[in-house]
Write an enzyme that holds these catalytic residues in place. Sequence first.
Site, mmCIF file in Angstrom:
data_model
loop_
_atom_site.group_PDB
_atom_site.id
_atom_site.type_symbol
_atom_site.label_atom_id
_atom_site.label_comp_id
_atom_site.label_asym_id
_atom_site.label_seq_id
_atom_site.Cartn_x
_atom_site.Cartn_y
_atom_site.Cartn_z
ATOM 1 N N LYS A 107 3.933 -14.781 5.034
ATOM 2 C CA LYS A 107 4.257 -15.786 4.024
ATOM 3 C C LYS A 107 5.777 -15.842 3.981
ATOM 4 C CE LYS A 107 3.075 -18.487 0.497
ATOM 5 N NZ LYS A 107 2.248 -19.711 0.576
ATOM 6 N N ASP A 145 -1.881 -18.451 3.636
ATOM 7 C CA ASP A 145 -2.803 -19.391 2.961
ATOM 8 C C ASP A 145 -3.385 -20.383 3.974
ATOM 9 O OD1 ASP A 145 -0.184 -20.357 3.178
ATOM 10 O OD2 ASP A 145 -0.146 -21.308 1.202
ATOM 11 N N ASP A 166 -5.876 -6.815 4.930
ATOM 12 C CA ASP A 166 -7.046 -6.413 4.142
ATOM 13 C C ASP A 166 -7.864 -7.641 3.758
ATOM 14 O OD1 ASP A 166 -8.741 -4.748 2.520
ATOM 15 O OD2 ASP A 166 -7.661 -5.520 0.771
ATOM 16 N N ASP A 195 -11.710 -9.287 5.453
ATOM 17 C CA ASP A 195 -12.953 -9.538 4.710
ATOM 18 C C ASP A 195 -13.402 -10.978 4.948
ATOM 19 O OD1 ASP A 195 -13.146 -6.971 3.641
ATOM 20 O OD2 ASP A 195 -13.510 -7.679 1.600
ATOM 21 N N TYR A 243 0.816 -1.216 0.000
ATOM 22 C CA TYR A 243 0.000 0.000 0.000
ATOM 23 C C TYR A 243 0.853 1.271 0.000
ATOM 24 C CZ TYR A 243 -4.417 -2.469 0.829
ATOM 25 O OH TYR A 243 -5.529 -3.260 0.708
HETATM 26 C C1 IPM Z 1 -10.399 -1.497 3.497
HETATM 27 C C2 IPM Z 1 -10.633 -1.189 2.050
HETATM 28 C C3 IPM Z 1 -9.492 -0.309 1.551
HETATM 29 C C4 IPM Z 1 -8.212 -1.087 1.702
HETATM 30 C C5 IPM Z 1 -9.656 0.190 0.102
HETATM 31 C C6 IPM Z 1 -10.978 0.875 -0.110
HETATM 32 C C7 IPM Z 1 -8.517 1.086 -0.297
HETATM 33 O O1 IPM Z 1 -10.740 -2.357 1.304
HETATM 34 O O2 IPM Z 1 -10.403 -0.555 4.321
HETATM 35 O O3 IPM Z 1 -10.230 -2.666 3.852
HETATM 36 O O4 IPM Z 1 -7.821 -1.844 0.804
HETATM 37 O O5 IPM Z 1 -7.581 -0.933 2.736
HETATM 38 MN MN MN Z 2 -10.639 -4.149 2.499
#
Ligand code: IPM
Ligand code: MN
Length: 344
Positions: free
Chosen positions: A184, A217, A241, A245, A133
Amino acid sequence: MGNTREHRVAVIGGDGIGPEVLAEALKVVAAAGVDLRTREFDLGADRYVRDGFVLSDEVLEELRGVDAIMLGAVGPPIGSTDVPPGTLERGLLLRLRSELDLYVNLRPFDGVPGSIGAAASFQVVRENTEGVYAGEGGVLRRGTPHEVATQGSVNTRFGVERCVRFAFELAEASGRRHVTLVHKTNVLTFAGGLWQRVFEEVAREHPGVDTAYQHVDAACIYLVEQPERYGVVVTDNLFGDILTDLAGAVCGGIGLAASANLNPARTGPSLFEPVHGAAHDIAGKGVANPLAAIRSAAMMLEHLGEASAAARVTKAVLGLQTEIAGTTEPWSTAAVGDAVAGRL
Ligand code: IPM
Ligand code: MN
């Protein structure tokens, strides 16, 4: 009950469901007896489409001056070509994370009944300013058959160490004395080696905290098959990230996933936002789940020193998410906010 100090909070509702879920979060904070002096900032995709503005040095300075920032969600509808990819991500969100030195992205997960993660309760400490990032890299010979694209992962001793230290201190403070490093290291030997050495060093300073290491993984398998094994997970920006999710999906849905972009050194304000996006498909219908935004607001209260209000709001959110998981009728956005407020 109420606090004695008024907190100055910047509110960036943003796009899609962002303003709707933030309205409920603000409702709950008020119901918890905490006074906020809010100031709205019109930023995001809608603003960009209207006048091309993303973020200026002047607005950034204004944001630097507040006590905390609440953000709903920013982004255009899926499929829209009005906002080039990266414009808001790099120009607004990631710029805020790096300029305000929000070096920890803290994301708590508590599985709801009926979810894969029903028995899970853990927190992910995602490094939030480095890795891929950071924006290192570039393109050569663009558009030709010989195009080259690189995007390096930046890992500094300083950045890794402060993030890992935060994870161990969190484990000590939370009473769940277990930290898992996810990376990793078998392939990313340079970056992974640094993370592993720092992790082992800091672990030695915390003999009361148990540790584990998993490749990312494998962590994806464990997160689905045995998420209750985790206490605190610490990992780099991109792995964090993706893992969060997955953790959201495992623990009852991304609509419950809260986050705090923290500047633990307190050299400026921290930023609190739900993990989910703008979800334009359900915007304006009053059906978006505001629990992630409300829990993020509770994390803000904690950071602002409103520990009792923070604890009450968090408890109300966890109680309500369990209640909602046991019902079949749909809950409106406002009904969820009212119900959290009613449980305080
Ligand atoms: C998050 C989002 C952001 C990230 C995006 C929108 C840049 O997915 O906050 O997890 O990748 O960090
Ligand atoms: Mn995200």
